[in-house]
Design a protein around this motif. Structure first.
Motif, PDB file in Angstrom:
ATOM      1  N   PRO A 194       0.814  -1.227   0.000  1.00 18.26           N
ATOM      2  CA  PRO A 194       0.000   0.000   0.000  1.00 18.26           C
ATOM      3  C   PRO A 194       0.847   1.276   0.000  1.00 18.26           C
ATOM      4  CG  PRO A 194      -0.363  -1.281   2.024  1.00 18.26           C
ATOM      5  CD  PRO A 194       0.604  -2.049   1.204  1.00 18.26           C
ATOM      6  N   CYS A 195       2.061   1.217   0.583  1.00 18.71           N
ATOM      7  CA  CYS A 195       2.923   2.422   0.587  1.00 18.71           C
ATOM      8  C   CYS A 195       3.351   2.760  -0.831  1.00 18.71           C
ATOM      9  CB  CYS A 195       4.183   2.206   1.427  1.00 18.71           C
ATOM     10  SG  CYS A 195       3.823   1.898   3.126  1.00 18.71           S
ATOM     11  N   ARG A 196       3.714   1.726  -1.569  1.00 18.97           N
ATOM     12  CA  ARG A 196       4.136   1.923  -2.965  1.00 18.97           C
ATOM     13  C   ARG A 196       2.975   2.491  -3.794  1.00 18.97           C
ATOM     14  NH1 ARG A 196       8.827  -0.324  -5.034  1.00 18.97           N
ATOM     15  NH2 ARG A 196       8.909  -0.367  -7.287  1.00 18.97           N
ATOM     16  N   VAL A 197       1.785   1.908  -3.546  1.00 18.15           N
ATOM     17  CA  VAL A 197       0.595   2.366  -4.275  1.00 18.15           C
ATOM     18  C   VAL A 197       0.335   3.844  -3.973  1.00 18.15           C
ATOM     19  CG1 VAL A 197      -1.929   2.123  -4.399  1.00 18.15           C
ATOM     20  CG2 VAL A 197      -0.475   0.089  -4.463  1.00 18.15           C
ATOM     21  N   ALA A 198       0.447   4.199  -2.685  1.00 15.46           N
ATOM     22  CA  ALA A 198       0.183   5.602  -2.297  1.00 15.46           C
ATOM     23  C   ALA A 198       1.190   6.537  -2.961  1.00 15.46           C
ATOM     24  CB  ALA A 198       0.237   5.729  -0.779  1.00 15.46           C
ATOM     25  N   LYS A 199       2.456   6.117  -2.971  1.00 16.93           N
ATOM     26  CA  LYS A 199       3.498   6.948  -3.595  1.00 16.93           C
ATOM     27  C   LYS A 199       3.191   7.148  -5.081  1.00 16.93           C
ATOM     28  CE  LYS A 199       7.861   6.466  -1.149  1.00 16.93           C
ATOM     29  NZ  LYS A 199       9.103   5.754  -1.012  1.00 16.93           N
ATOM     30  N   LEU A 200       2.927   6.038  -5.760  1.00 19.29           N
ATOM     31  CA  LEU A 200       2.678   6.119  -7.209  1.00 19.29           C
ATOM     32  C   LEU A 200       1.428   6.955  -7.495  1.00 19.29           C
ATOM     33  CD1 LEU A 200       3.614   2.450  -8.127  1.00 19.29           C
ATOM     34  CD2 LEU A 200       4.660   4.492  -9.131  1.00 19.29           C
ATOM     35  N   GLN A 201       0.397   6.759  -6.660  1.00 24.41           N
ATOM     36  CA  GLN A 201      -0.845   7.507  -6.869  1.00 24.41           C
ATOM     37  C   GLN A 201      -0.616   9.004  -6.672  1.00 24.41           C
ATOM     38  OE1 GLN A 201      -3.658   6.129  -8.146  1.00 24.41           O
ATOM     39  NE2 GLN A 201      -4.476   8.218  -8.194  1.00 24.41           N
ATOM     40  N   SER A 202       0.419   9.356  -5.864  1.00 28.69           N
ATOM     41  CA  SER A 202       0.701  10.788  -5.694  1.00 28.69           C
ATOM     42  C   SER A 202       1.739  11.264  -6.721  1.00 28.69           C
ATOM     43  CB  SER A 202       1.194  11.067  -4.273  1.00 28.69           C
ATOM     44  OG  SER A 202       2.476  10.493  -4.111  1.00 28.69           O
ATOM     45  N   GLY A 203       2.089  10.392  -7.662  1.00 28.39           N
ATOM     46  CA  GLY A 203       2.981  10.808  -8.760  1.00 28.39           C
ATOM     47  C   GLY A 203       4.455  10.608  -8.471  1.00 28.39           C
ATOM     48  N   GLU A 204       4.749   9.855  -7.393  1.00 30.73           N
ATOM     49  CA  GLU A 204       6.153   9.643  -7.042  1.00 30.73           C
ATOM     50  C   GLU A 204       6.598   8.251  -7.493  1.00 30.73           C
ATOM     51  OE1 GLU A 204       8.806   9.326  -3.051  1.00 30.73           O
ATOM     52  OE2 GLU A 204       6.891  10.387  -2.869  1.00 30.73           O
ATOM     53  N   VAL A 205       7.551   8.186  -8.426  1.00 26.94           N
ATOM     54  CA  VAL A 205       8.083   6.892  -8.881  1.00 26.94           C
ATOM     55  C   VAL A 205       9.216   6.493  -7.928  1.00 26.94           C
ATOM     56  CG1 VAL A 205       9.242   5.676 -10.777  1.00 26.94           C
ATOM     57  CG2 VAL A 205       7.462   7.358 -11.282  1.00 26.94           C
ATOM     58  N   PRO A 206       9.102   5.331  -7.264  1.00 30.03           N
ATOM     59  CA  PRO A 206      10.076   5.003  -6.209  1.00 30.03           C
ATOM     60  C   PRO A 206      11.429   4.499  -6.701  1.00 30.03           C
ATOM     61  CG  PRO A 206       8.304   3.378  -6.260  1.00 30.03           C
ATOM     62  CD  PRO A 206       8.017   4.354  -7.348  1.00 30.03           C
ATOM     63  N   PHE A 207      11.773   4.724  -7.955  1.00 31.56           N
ATOM     64  CA  PHE A 207      13.096   4.367  -8.468  1.00 31.56           C
ATOM     65  C   PHE A 207      13.399   5.311  -9.628  1.00 31.56           C
ATOM     66  CE2 PHE A 207       9.777   1.666 -10.209  1.00 31.56           C
ATOM     67  CZ  PHE A 207       9.893   1.897 -11.573  1.00 31.56           C
ATOM     68  N   PHE A 208      14.685   5.305 -10.064  1.00 32.55           N
ATOM     69  CA  PHE A 208      15.076   6.220 -11.134  1.00 32.55           C
ATOM     70  C   PHE A 208      14.973   5.537 -12.490  1.00 32.55           C
ATOM     71  CE2 PHE A 208      18.535   7.651 -13.976  1.00 32.55           C
ATOM     72  CZ  PHE A 208      18.051   8.925 -14.233  1.00 32.55           C
ATOM     73  N   GLU A 209      14.203   6.131 -13.375  1.00 29.60           N
ATOM     74  CA  GLU A 209      14.124   5.633 -14.748  1.00 29.60           C
ATOM     75  C   GLU A 209      13.831   6.843 -15.636  1.00 29.60           C
ATOM     76  OE1 GLU A 209      14.706   2.379 -15.846  1.00 29.60           O
ATOM     77  OE2 GLU A 209      14.622   3.349 -17.799  1.00 29.60           O
ATOM     78  N   PRO A 210      14.771   7.182 -16.537  1.00 28.16           N
ATOM     79  CA  PRO A 210      14.568   8.380 -17.343  1.00 28.16           C
ATOM     80  C   PRO A 210      13.194   8.417 -18.020  1.00 28.16           C
ATOM     81  CG  PRO A 210      16.749   7.445 -17.724  1.00 28.16           C
ATOM     82  CD  PRO A 210      16.023   6.493 -16.829  1.00 28.16           C
ATOM     83  N   GLU A 211      12.567   9.568 -18.017  1.00 28.43           N
ATOM     84  CA  GLU A 211      11.273   9.847 -18.687  1.00 28.43           C
ATOM     85  C   GLU A 211      10.046   9.311 -17.947  1.00 28.43           C
ATOM     86  OE1 GLU A 211      11.024   9.480 -23.095  1.00 28.43           O
ATOM     87  OE2 GLU A 211      13.025   8.616 -22.942  1.00 28.43           O
ATOM     88  N   LEU A 212      10.259   8.389 -16.985  1.00 28.68           N
ATOM     89  CA  LEU A 212       9.099   7.720 -16.398  1.00 28.68           C
ATOM     90  C   LEU A 212       8.313   8.633 -15.455  1.00 28.68           C
ATOM     91  CD1 LEU A 212       7.547   5.102 -16.357  1.00 28.68           C
ATOM     92  CD2 LEU A 212       9.006   4.284 -14.503  1.00 28.68           C
ATOM     93  N   ASP A 213       9.054   9.410 -14.699  1.00 30.27           N
ATOM     94  CA  ASP A 213       8.425  10.283 -13.716  1.00 30.27           C
ATOM     95  C   ASP A 213       7.354  11.178 -14.347  1.00 30.27           C
ATOM     96  OD1 ASP A 213       9.258  10.334 -10.938  1.00 30.27           O
ATOM     97  OD2 ASP A 213       9.235  12.521 -11.231  1.00 30.27           O
ATOM     98  N   SER A 214       7.752  11.870 -15.418  1.00 30.74           N
ATOM     99  CA  SER A 214       6.805  12.807 -16.044  1.00 30.74           C
ATOM    100  C   SER A 214       5.664  12.048 -16.726  1.00 30.74           C
ATOM    101  CB  SER A 214       7.532  13.715 -17.049  1.00 30.74           C
ATOM    102  OG  SER A 214       8.173  12.907 -17.994  1.00 30.74           O
ATOM    103  N   MET A 215       5.987  10.865 -17.258  1.00 32.19           N
ATOM    104  CA  MET A 215       4.927  10.095 -17.924  1.00 32.19           C
ATOM    105  C   MET A 215       3.866   9.637 -16.910  1.00 32.19           C
ATOM    106  SD  MET A 215       5.307   6.850 -20.438  1.00 32.19           S
ATOM    107  CE  MET A 215       5.775   7.659 -21.942  1.00 32.19           C
ATOM    108  N   VAL A 216       4.307   9.225 -15.729  1.00 33.65           N
ATOM    109  CA  VAL A 216       3.358   8.809 -14.680  1.00 33.65           C
ATOM    110  C   VAL A 216       2.519  10.015 -14.256  1.00 33.65           C
ATOM    111  CG1 VAL A 216       3.200   8.063 -12.265  1.00 33.65           C
ATOM    112  CG2 VAL A 216       4.680   6.815 -13.849  1.00 33.65           C
ATOM    113  N   LYS A 217       3.196  11.130 -13.989  1.00 30.65           N
ATOM    114  CA  LYS A 217       2.466  12.333 -13.527  1.00 30.65           C
ATOM    115  C   LYS A 217       1.438  12.778 -14.573  1.00 30.65           C
ATOM    116  CE  LYS A 217       5.659  14.465 -10.278  1.00 30.65           C
ATOM    117  NZ  LYS A 217       6.942  13.746 -10.398  1.00 30.65           N
ATOM    118  N   ASP A 218       1.856  12.855 -15.841  1.00 27.85           N
ATOM    119  CA  ASP A 218       0.948  13.324 -16.904  1.00 27.85           C
ATOM    120  C   ASP A 218      -0.285  12.431 -17.007  1.00 27.85           C
ATOM    121  OD1 ASP A 218       2.793  15.227 -17.409  1.00 27.85           O
ATOM    122  OD2 ASP A 218       3.518  14.382 -19.311  1.00 27.85           O
ATOM    123  N   ASN A 219      -0.072  11.122 -16.963  1.00 28.20           N
ATOM    124  CA  ASN A 219      -1.207  10.215 -17.147  1.00 28.20           C
ATOM    125  C   ASN A 219      -2.102  10.121 -15.916  1.00 28.20           C
ATOM    126  OD1 ASN A 219      -1.168   8.962 -19.951  1.00 28.20           O
ATOM    127  ND2 ASN A 219       0.987   8.893 -19.332  1.00 28.20           N
TER     128      ASN A 219
END
Ligand code: UGA
Length: 446
Positions: free
Chosen positions: A33-58
């Protein structure tokens, strides 16, 4: 289309974001659930180029959501991608399928209507057929549940680009389902297929094996060049020039022929071991026995760097070593089975004081190897060092100029574990430079 992606690691989060990016309604599912909460708030819990903005936008466009509820996922989606981890077993070389089984079982009991489950996780050949029987035994929809296998070939650091512009899409299907699964996946991937991406339909075991065979081939290619590098060392041959010359042959190709510290990460090492284990179970262990040697050559590179360090410093005891790199490769914060951290740990255990710096992987490295010292910058790591080891080929390290370290280190010894520096530049600045497959490592000069 409405799809779910089960498992929100490197693979699942990237797949979920990319599926939303190409227009689908996507629900990412994870039991944490912690991971889900982070992702739902737009926070990607690891580094991957381009992914952060793609998650936030969608997320903000309403095409992507995350949940820890399988019931919600079953209710929402008609296609479920399975992207949970299949790490190496703690007790042997086989794959640990507990997350795959747990996910399938949790989802199955809520499947009330015809559904497609498309596995993306890397699994031992034969797993998909077993899962198909298992899920149909549990699901209220019974025979209406179809299982396909759709292996993922993305590389960390290029995950978004590899998902949106893959070399090929492979789909393994069950013969009893009349091609419905492949038709559904063709629809899912339609925006990607428009760019002339080959769409290959196979049976389930072929699709499972394509993935494992691809990683086995890549691992073999790396160990091949590292074995040749060992020969180069005793013959004054230059392994980088040799790889360039080999690479011009189209049948061979230049990629994955960089000699160095070898492969690591969460995929290649555990995949070749799981392949050996599965082949043994199937009675064809002899066919892939060479992968043990591939693994041996790879692990030997780590010991070779430790020995090289001992050799240039005289002794590891009390030596101050700067280790540049902790991630298993550049453009990633992943430290799973990282050759760089393995070497850092080994030289520390043999008496060296080790200071590590990595542009992105510090936090993960600290969790895995809390006893190492972590520096705040490249120069900080090298402060007072007797030897500098470049063990992950980050851009920042490749651009390093000897002038930057002129009055920083105590001695001028540099070990290039990735053959990513210009040897002449360092030798001209009066550093003792050692690379992999470098004749000087054997007391010879190139
Ligand atoms: C690998 C495969 O390349 C992907 O196709 C596959 O989808 C993925 O595993 C997976 O199974 O999920 P990845 O682990 O991200 O991807 O990393 P690679 O780029 O393959 O690099 C693996 C290791 O080989 C790294 O430690 C890298 O430093 C090393 N390497 C690579 C070499 O030592 N020499 C080379 O020439 C190339």
């Amino acid at each position: 289309m409405r799809v779910s992606v089960i498992g929100t690691g490197y693979l699942g989060t990237t797949h979920a974001a990319c599926m939303a990016h190409i227009g689908h309604q996507v629900l990412g599912v994870d039991v944490d659930p912690c991971r889900v909460a982070k992702l739902q708030s737009g926070e990607v819990p690891f580094f991957e180029p381009e992914l952060d903005s793609m998650v936030k936008d969608n997320l903000s466009d309403g095409r992507l959501r995350f949940t820890d509820s399988y019931e919600q996922a079953a209710d929402f989606a008609d296609v479920h991608f399975l992207a949970v981890g299949t790490p190496q077993n703690r007790r042997d070389w086989g794959a640990d399928l507990s997350c795959v089984h747990a996910a399938i079982d949790a989802l199955a009991s809520h499947l009330n209507r015809p559904t497609l489950i498309a596995g993306k996780s890397t699994v031992p050949v034969g797993t998909a057929r077993q899962l198909a029987a298992r899920v149909r035994g549990i699901a209220p929809a019974g025979e209406g549940v179809e299982v396909a296998w759709n292996p993922e070939f993305l590389r960390e650091g290029f995950a978004v680009q590899d998902t949106l512009h893959p070399d090929r899409i492979v789909v393994g299907v069950e013969s009893c389902h009349d091609g419905r699964g492949s038709a559904t996946l063709r629809d899912v991937y339609a925006p990607i297929l428009e760019h002339d991406v080959p769409f290959l339909v196979t049976n389930l075991p072929t699709a499972e094996l394509v993935k494992v065979a691809a990683n086995a081939f890549l691992a073999t290619k790396i160990s091949f060049i590292n074995a040749i590098a060992e020969v180069c060392e005793v013959t004054s041959a230059d392994v980088t020039e040799l790889a360039d010359a080999l690479g011009w042959d189209n049948r061979i190709g230049r990629s994955f022929l960089n000699a160095g510290l070898g492969f690591g990460g969460g995929c290649l090492p555990k995949d070749i071991r799981a392949f050996v284990a599965r082949a043994g179970e199937l009675g064809v262990g002899h066919s892939v026995a060479f992968l043990r040697e591939v693994d041996n050559i790879n692990m030997r590179q780590r010991s070779r760097v430790v020995e090289m360090t001992r050799e240039v410093c005289g002794s590891l005891l009390g030596t101050r070593a700067a280790v540049l790199g902790a991630a298993f490769k550049p453009d990633s914060d992943d430290v799973r089975d990282s050759p760089a951290l393995n070497v850092a740990g080994q030289i520390q255990l043999q008496g060296a004081c080790v200071s590590v710096y990595d542009p992105k992987a510090m936090e993960n490295a600290r969790k895995l190897f809390p006893t190492l010292h972590y520096a705040t910058s490249l120069v900080d790591a090298c402060d007072g060092a007797d030897v500098v080891l470049v063990l992950t080929e980050w851009d920042e390290f490749q651009k390093l100029h000897p002038d930057q370290l002129a009055s920083v280190t105590r001695s001028k010894y540099i070990i290039d574990g990735r053959n990513c520096l210009d040897p002449q530049l360092w030798r001209d600045a009066r550093w003792t430079y050692r690379g992999m497959g470098d004749a000087q490592a054997n007391g010879q000069h190139r």
